[in-house]
Design an enzyme around this catalytic site. Sequence first.
Site, PDB file in Angstrom:
ATOM      1  N   GLY A   1       0.822  -1.211   0.000  1.00 29.69           N
ATOM      2  CA  GLY A   1       0.000   0.000   0.000  1.00 29.69           C
ATOM      3  C   GLY A   1       0.852   1.254   0.000  1.00 29.69           C
TER       4      GLY A   1
ATOM      5  N   GLN B   1      -2.506   6.880   1.366  1.00 32.25           N
ATOM      6  CA  GLN B   1      -2.311   8.098   2.160  1.00 32.25           C
ATOM      7  C   GLN B   1      -1.193   7.912   3.188  1.00 32.25           C
ATOM      8  OE1 GLN B   1      -5.258   9.124   5.061  1.00 32.25           O
ATOM      9  NE2 GLN B   1      -4.703  11.283   5.122  1.00 32.25           N
TER      10      GLN B   1
ATOM     11  N   TYR C   1     -15.939  -2.086   7.017  1.00 34.42           N
ATOM     12  CA  TYR C   1     -14.549  -1.695   7.284  1.00 34.42           C
ATOM     13  C   TYR C   1     -14.210  -1.980   8.751  1.00 34.42           C
ATOM     14  CZ  TYR C   1     -10.723   1.647   8.191  1.00 34.42           C
ATOM     15  OH  TYR C   1      -9.549   2.242   8.574  1.00 34.42           O
TER      16      TYR C   1
END
Length: 322
Positions: free
Chosen positions: A3, A7, A137
């Site tokens: 990843g 962010q 999530y």
Amino acid sequence: MIGATGQIGSELTQALRERYGHSHVVAGWHIKPLSPDVQGSGPGAFVDCCRMKTLEQTVRKYRIKTIYHLAAVLSAKGETNPLQAWENNMKGLINVLEMARQHGCSVFFPSSIGTFGPSTPLINTPQDTIQRPGTIYGISKVAGELFCDYYHKKYGVDARGLRYPGIISNVTLPGGGTTDYAVEIFYRAIRSGKYTCYLKAGTYLDMMYMPDAISAAVSLMEADGNRLKHRNAYNVSAMSFDPEALAEEIRKHIPNFVMSYKIDPVRQAIADSWPEKMNDSAARKEWGWSARYNIKTMTRDMIRILSARLAPKLCGELLQIR
Ligand code: SER
């Protein structure tokens, strides 16, 4: 780093490279290509964590010792296709833990305020408390915390995790989260002086500036394992504010900033079920955690950095950096 285009992953990759040597941190990318900065500063590899083969090739090729697993579908996006989000978040983590077990790696797993839900005490949220989240999530992150603990207890895998609040940053935009407004607001304030917020005034949430998020990950992974009682996952907290308080802070630098509201019921319901402020005393006690940035210092830094990048001309006219 799985990843490394995300962010947190994009900035954590660079921070780890600065700390441990550029050639020692492999930036894993999947859907999006790596940013030129990340690509140019060390090795990169295509890693689809849902496919064991690509993960294993990278672990073997680079003799990986620690896997930072930063890839996940966030809260709001997860609600648009819950089964896909579950598949991505869980399959990815289980593959990572299996790799770690087979190759003796440590694991960093970012959990979230999203693991809490309406039945959790939302102010001063304890480290050990009720976790009945209402999003896919959150469900995948609670299961992830439990899987990390299971692999530690059963197989001795050194898996460690943090429950991150909403993360505010100025390098890579977040995507598909409920707390994203606290990043978008800065870009809009600097570009146009206006922002339409999708959460109501009075929606207090736990938030953290990226330098603290990075230092929390590094400190936890470097901590003496014998001192860790709550490996997965530690509450870490830095600041708590609602959209009005953030807008007010931004107005200290951009006096004409105007905020309006258009509430998104899906994200509002998620935000209402998340902590206003977590109690992070276990992290403080077990590995010495403390945050450096509050709303004032974070806002000043965000505006300074983004205004230099986004609106150098505008900046001189509109901003009064304090
Ligand atoms: N920032 C995340 C989200 O909003 C929470 O961990 O989904």
